[in-house]
Design an enzyme around this catalytic site. Structure first.
Site, mmCIF file in Angstrom:
data_model
loop_
_atom_site.group_PDB
_atom_site.id
_atom_site.type_symbol
_atom_site.label_atom_id
_atom_site.label_comp_id
_atom_site.label_asym_id
_atom_site.label_seq_id
_atom_site.Cartn_x
_atom_site.Cartn_y
_atom_site.Cartn_z
ATOM 1 N N GLU A 210 41.386 51.555 40.967
ATOM 2 C CA GLU A 210 40.973 50.070 41.050
ATOM 3 C C GLU A 210 41.161 49.740 39.540
ATOM 4 O OE1 GLU A 210 40.918 48.551 43.586
ATOM 5 O OE2 GLU A 210 40.419 49.928 45.268
ATOM 6 N N CYS A 244 37.381 41.941 37.139
ATOM 7 C CA CYS A 244 38.686 42.441 37.175
ATOM 8 C C CYS A 244 39.675 41.452 38.058
ATOM 9 C CB CYS A 244 38.738 43.788 37.855
ATOM 10 S SG CYS A 244 38.059 43.899 39.423
#
Length: 456
Positions: A210, A244
Site C-alpha cells: 500500500e 496517502c
C-alpha cells in the site's frame, strides 16, 4: 543484526497446530482485540496527541473508531466468508463439483507507517487474524509513543507465538525481511516498497504493498463549487495532509478557478480559523526532516492562502499555491503535507494526458455533475480508487477494496478484501466414483473425435 528466526519458527510451529484456523479461535481473538482497544481508548488518544498532536476527534474518527468498525464488520460476516465456496462446474466435468477453500498463509509480517500509526497497524492485523494467520507487527519508529503502546497492548494480550509486536527502526525491518515469512503486508513510500518487494522475491513471499503517489483532484465547471471546496479542504488538510490518499493537487476548470479559490479560502477558514497557525488542534508534521522537505515547496508559484510555519512545533498551516506548473518542485513527488497546488485546465484531453504522464495515483477525485465527464475520467485514467464529488470517503466503506495499482501499490484490503488478502484461495474439485467418462482416456474408441465435441 538481530535474528528473528526463533520467533518466526515459534509462530510457524503454533500455526501448524491448526489452532488459528479454528473459526471460534479467530472470532475470539477479534473480540478480544476490540475489547482491548475500547478499554485503552484514552491511552491511545494520548499517544496520538503526543506523537502528532492529533485532536481527540481526529484520533477517534480516523484511527480508533475506524478500527473498531472494521472489527465489528468482520465479526458479522466472517462465518460466511470462511465457508468453502461452491462454484459452477462445466459440463466437461460431469459428475463433479467445484469449491474454493480460503486458507491462511501462515506467518504474516505487517510493517506499518507513521501517518496513521494505530489504524494502519491494526487494519491489516484484523485481516490476518480473520483469515487464520499468525502475525508480527513492526510499527513505525517515527511515532514512538503510539508504537510503544501498540506493543504493550498486543504483547500483553496475545501469546508471542500467535501475534507479536517488535519495535525498532530500519534495521529491525531489514532483519525481519531477511527471514522466510509466509506473507508480507507493507504500507509506506514507493522507494521502500521496492525494497520490500526485492526482499520478498528472495523467498518468493507474496506481498501486499500500500504505497501512494500524486493523487489528482479535478474540479469541472459543472459542479457545486462551495461543496467541492469544503470537501477538498477537509480531505486535503486532514492529518496535516499526511494521508496517502489526500488530494495531492487540484486541476480546476479555468471558467470557475477564481470562484473555486475563494470558496476554498472560506472553507479552510471555517475548518481551521482565521489564523490556523494558532490552532492548538492542528496536526503536526511528523519530524524535522519532513518539515524541511515540505517548506521547500512553499517557494513554488504564488501563495494564495496560508504559507505560515512554526518550526518549534513542526506546524505548517493549510496552504494553497497557485501559478503552478508541472515543472515546479511541488509537482515532482507526492507532497504528503498541508500544501495544495492548484492548476487550471480548459481541455479535458490535455488534463488526462498530464495525469497519465505521471505514475498511477493511489486515488483520484472528480467533482462534476456531468455524466460524460465522469465516464471519460473513469475510462481513461488508471488509479487505485477514489470518489466522485467527494474525497477520502471511499476508504471508509468496508464494501470497497482499498489498494493501489502500478507504482501506487499492489493488492487491496478492508472488509472482505482484508480476509481475501490474507487467504490463499485453494481450488478443489470433488469427483464422483459412481461412473467414469471413458473418452477422457486416449485408448477409448473414437476418443479424440468425442473429446472435440465437448471442447468446442
Amino acid at each position: 543484526m538481530k535474528s528473528y528466526e526463533t520467533l518466526i519458527n515459534r509462530q510457524k510451529n503454533f500455526f501448524n497446530t491448526h489452532k488459528t484456523k479454528d473459526l471460534s479461535f479467530r472470532l475470539e481473538a477479534l473480540t478480544t482485540l476490540k475489547s482491548v482497544i475500547t478499554t485503552h481508548e484514552k491511552e491511545l488518544m494520548d499517544a496520538l496527541k503526543r506523537d502528532l498532536n492529533k485532536s481527540e476527534f481526529d484520533a477517534y474518527t480516523t484511527e480508533i473508531g475506524f478500527t473498531l468498525k472494521e472489527i465489528s464488520f468482520i465479526l458479522r460476516h466472517l462465518r460466511s466468508w470462511a465457508k468453502p465456496q461452491k462454484v459452477k462446474t462445466p459440463i466437461t466435468h460431469m459428475g463433479s463439483s467445484s469449491y474454493i477453500y480460503s486458507e491462511p498463509y501462515g506467518v504474516s509480517l505487517i510493517i506499518s507507517p507513521w501517518n496513521y500509526p494505530f489504524q494502519l497497524a491494526m487494519a491489516p492485523l484484523i485481516g490476518a487474524i480473520a483469515a487464520g494467520n499468525c502475525a508480527i507487527i513492526k510499527p513505525s519508529e517515527l511515532t514512538p509513543h503510539t508504537s510503544k503502546l501498540i506493543a504493550q497492548l498486543i504483547n500483553d494480550t496475545f501469546p508471542e507465538e500467535y501475534i507479536f509486536v517488535e519495535e525498532g527502526g530500519v534495521e529491525t525491518s531489514q532483519a525481519l525481511l531477511s527471514e522466510n515469512l509466509d506473507y508480507i503486508f507493507f504500507t509506506g513510500s514507493v522507494p521502500v516498497g521496492k525494497i520490500i518487494m526485492e526482499a520478498a522475491a528472495k523467498h518468493l513471499t507474496p506481498v501486499t504493498l500500500e504505497l501512494g503517489g500524486k493523487s489528482p483532484c479535478i474540479v469541472d465547471q459543472d459542479t457545486n463549487i462551495k461543496l467541492a471546496a469544503k470537501r477538498i479542504a477537509w480531505g486535503k488538510f486532514l492529518n496535516a495532509g499526511q494521508t496517502c490518499i489526500a488530494p495531492d493537487y487540484v486541476y480546476v476548470h479555468q471558467n470557475i478557478k477564481d470562484a473555486f479559490l475563494e470558496a476554498l479560502k472560506t472553507a479552510i477558514q471555517e475548518l481551521y480559523g482565521e489564523h490556523p497557525i494558532r490552532n492548538n488542534f492542528l496536526t503536526h508534521i511528523v519530524n524535522e526532516k519532513h518539515f524541511n522537505r515540505l517548506t521547500t515547496y512553499l517557494s513554488d508559484g504564488t501563495t494564495f492562502i496560508g504559507g505560515n510555519t512554526d518550526r518549534d512545533h513542526l506546524i505548517i498551516e493549510p496552504t494553497v499555491l497557485t501559478d503552478i506548473t508541472w515543472d515546479d518542485e511541488a509537482m515532482q513527488d507526492e507532497i504528503f503535507g498541508p500544501i495544495l497546488p492548484v492548476l487550471e485546465y480548459n481541455d479535458m484531453d490535455s488534463l488526462i494526458e498530464g495525469i497519465n504522464n505521471s505514475p498511477n495515483p493511489l486515488a483520484l477525485y472528480l467533482f462534476t455533475e456531468n455524466k460524460d465527464v465522469q465516464n471519460n475520467i473513469l475510462t481513461n485514467i488508471s488509479f487505485g480508487g477514489g470518489c466522485i464529488n467527494d474525497t477520502i470517503y471511499h476508504l471508509a466503506t468496508p464494501y470497497l477494496p482499498f489498494g493501489g495499482v502500478g507504482t501506487s501499490g499492489t493488492g487491496a484490503y478492508h472488509g472482505k478484501s482484508s480476509f481475501d488478502t490474507f487467504s490463499h484461495k485453494k481450488s478443489v474439485l470433488k469427483q464422483t466414483t459412481l461412473f467414469d467418462i471413458p473418452f477422457r482416456y486416449p485408448n477409448a474408441k473414437n476418443a479424440l473425435k468425442r473429446i472435440k465435441r465437448f471442447l468446442k
